[in-house]
Design an enzyme around this catalytic site. Structure first.
Site, PDB file in Angstrom:
ATOM      1  N   ASP A 110      -1.692  46.894 -47.192  1.00 20.89           N
ATOM      2  CA  ASP A 110      -0.299  46.919 -46.747  1.00 20.89           C
ATOM      3  C   ASP A 110       0.644  47.659 -47.692  1.00 20.89           C
ATOM      4  O   ASP A 110       1.855  47.461 -47.632  1.00 20.89           O
ATOM      5  CB  ASP A 110       0.200  45.477 -46.548  1.00 20.89           C
ATOM      6  CG  ASP A 110      -0.260  44.922 -45.208  1.00 20.89           C
ATOM      7  OD1 ASP A 110      -0.370  45.715 -44.250  1.00 20.89           O
ATOM      8  OD2 ASP A 110      -0.506  43.713 -45.127  1.00 20.89           O
ATOM      9  N   ASP A 169      -2.457  46.420 -37.174  1.00 20.69           N
ATOM     10  CA  ASP A 169      -1.278  46.557 -38.035  1.00 20.69           C
ATOM     11  C   ASP A 169      -1.436  47.698 -39.039  1.00 20.69           C
ATOM     12  O   ASP A 169      -0.473  48.307 -39.485  1.00 20.69           O
ATOM     13  CB  ASP A 169      -1.033  45.266 -38.841  1.00 20.69           C
ATOM     14  CG  ASP A 169      -1.355  43.984 -38.107  1.00 20.69           C
ATOM     15  OD1 ASP A 169      -2.228  44.003 -37.218  1.00 20.69           O
ATOM     16  OD2 ASP A 169      -0.758  42.952 -38.428  1.00 20.69           O
ATOM     17  N   SER A 356       2.935  33.656 -37.279  1.00 25.99           N
ATOM     18  CA  SER A 356       1.590  33.340 -36.798  1.00 25.99           C
ATOM     19  C   SER A 356       1.588  31.986 -36.095  1.00 25.99           C
ATOM     20  O   SER A 356       1.645  30.942 -36.743  1.00 25.99           O
ATOM     21  CB  SER A 356       0.603  33.309 -37.967  1.00 25.99           C
ATOM     22  OG  SER A 356      -0.651  32.885 -37.486  1.00 25.99           O
TER      23      SER A 356
HETATM   24  N1  GLY Z   1       0.960  42.657 -40.521  1.00 25.16           N
HETATM   25  C1  GLY Z   1       0.998  41.264 -40.366  1.00 25.16           C
HETATM   26  C2  GLY Z   1       1.771  40.821 -39.201  1.00 25.16           C
HETATM   27  O1  GLY Z   1       2.221  41.597 -38.391  1.00 25.16           O
HETATM   28  O2  GLY Z   1       1.944  39.617 -39.094  1.00 25.16           O
END
Ligand code: GLY
Length: 386
Positions: A110, A169, A356
């Site tokens: 990332d 992602d 999430s």
């Molecule tokens: N890249 C992690 C997310 O979108 O939660």
């Protein structure tokens, strides 16, 4: 005859629809300035980056090695870009430099989010050579995660027993490497970015152009499994994943001029726009196939990323549908439901994102990247005359 009648009916219906108001970028930016003044006052520790709000209503912060550490500095750069006021430049520089040590971080895919949203915007706006040097070291670190035999950048060290997982992602981190190719003249960054994008295009998408979240590879580049981490199910369309995908392939077209990336972006946009579960305010549920729709949380972050992507896509396609969907999203995000009141929401701009759901983490909360892509989308919107 029937066709002419239908066309006339459609024309009359369209003309009689009330025109939707434009999104008032100036108003939203004035609010963002005031809200982020408060955000800066509440966040003085440069080792703790504003991230979200905990269940108890307390500000949640993270250290610079969290994948989101570039978004606060990046948001401050967007405020500087809009206002041209040095006050924002100074704040942006401080929060950007606070991420510097991550340039040596080889444990994350990332680094694009972390270094390009912060230093990349800073360099674009100031041409400060110090930022460029930091980013070029970071790009070398990120490139170490590319395995030429597999043809992809590794996302995580391990996922459900698989040791080469790649997530959709990760398309977003290629923008950083493509910048590095230009800035350094080293074509390896270009080559590995296009290889990653090509393999993702081949392996990550279903026939309807929706994307899997996680694809797990063996050491030869063979696909072993297609799974989800943050989506509702392996075969579902996690909303932010679709947003990363349309943004990623639009960006790939900008950077390479390769029409196959443009076509991919157009097809992903179609999937999103025509999905029967996309609500009328155009803010998606956290997963297009979440099990209890309509009783599921919306994800403002997925909406903001999608809006920003569609506005860029429109500049290539000139397809008004792309612009209109982005505008509809921005109209909703800037309305009362999604935009906070001044001083509320722990000083984040937007409410109602989902980090999430399966992990019950950051569900229906503000999240820093929703603000970042919202500001980016507002700036992009303000530049398009239609
Ligand atoms: N890249 C992690 C997310 O979108 O939660």
């Amino acid at each position: 005859m029937k066709t002419i009648f239908l066309a006339i009916t459609l024309l009359i219906t369209t003309l009689s629809l009330p025109a939707q108001p434009k999104v008032d970028v100036h108003k939203e930016m004035e609010f963002a300035k005031a809200q982020y003044e408060l955000m800066l006052k509440a966040n003085k520790d440069l080792t703790r980056f504003p991230q979200s709000v905990k269940k108890e209503g307390i500000l949640d912060t993270r250290t610079s090695d969290w994948w989101c550490s570039g978004f606060f500095g990046g948001s401050l750069w967007y405020l500087y870009e809009y206002t041209q006021d040095n006050k924002w430049k100074e704040a942006a520089d401080k929060w950007t430099m606070a991420v510097e040590k991550e340039k040596y971080n080889k444990t994350t895919h990332d680094l694009g989010f972390m270094l390009y949203c912060s230093f990349g915007n800073g360099y674009r706006l100031t041409k400060n050579e110090k930022y460029k040097d930091i980013m070029l070291i970071g790009a070398e670190s990120l490139a170490t995660r590319f395995n030429p035999k597999i043809g992809l950048i590794k996302s995580w060290e391990e996922f459900k027993g698989y040791d080469y997982p790649v997530i959709i992602d990760n398309m977003m981190n290629l923008e950083f490497l493509l910048w590095a190719a230009r800035a350094s003249g080293n074509s390896k960054f270009y080559d590995l970015s296009t290889t990653h994008a090509d393999n993702t295009l081949k392996n990550h998408f279903r026939k309807d152009y929706s994307s899997y979240h996680v694809v797990c590879y063996d050491t030869t580049g063979k696909v072993l499994a297609r799974k989800t981490n943050q989506g509702a199910a392996d075969e579902s369309a996690w909303a932010r994943g679709q947003a990363w995908a349309v943004y990623g392939y639009t960006m790939m077209y900008r950077e390479t001029g390769n029409k196959k990336y443009l076509n991919q972006a157009i097809n992903i946009a179609k999937f999103i726009a025509n999905h029967p579960n996309l609500p009328s305010d155009k803010i998606p549920y956290w997963d297009f196939n979440a099990p209890n729709i309509p009783n599921e949380e919306r994800d403002a972050s997925a909406a903001a990323i999608t809006a920003s992507a569609l506005l860029e896509l429109y500049t290539y396609t000139k397809d008004k549908a792309h612009f209109r969907l982005a505008e509809d999203i921005l109209r909703s995000l800037s309305g009362k439901v999604y935009t906070a009141n001044l001083g509320e929401n722990n000083n984040f701009l937007l409410k109602h994102s989902v980090g999430s759901k399966p992990y019950q983490s950051e569900v229906n909360t503000p999240i820093i990247y929703a603000d970042y892509y919202y500001l980016e989308a507002l700036l992009r919107y303000s530049r398009i005359k239609i």
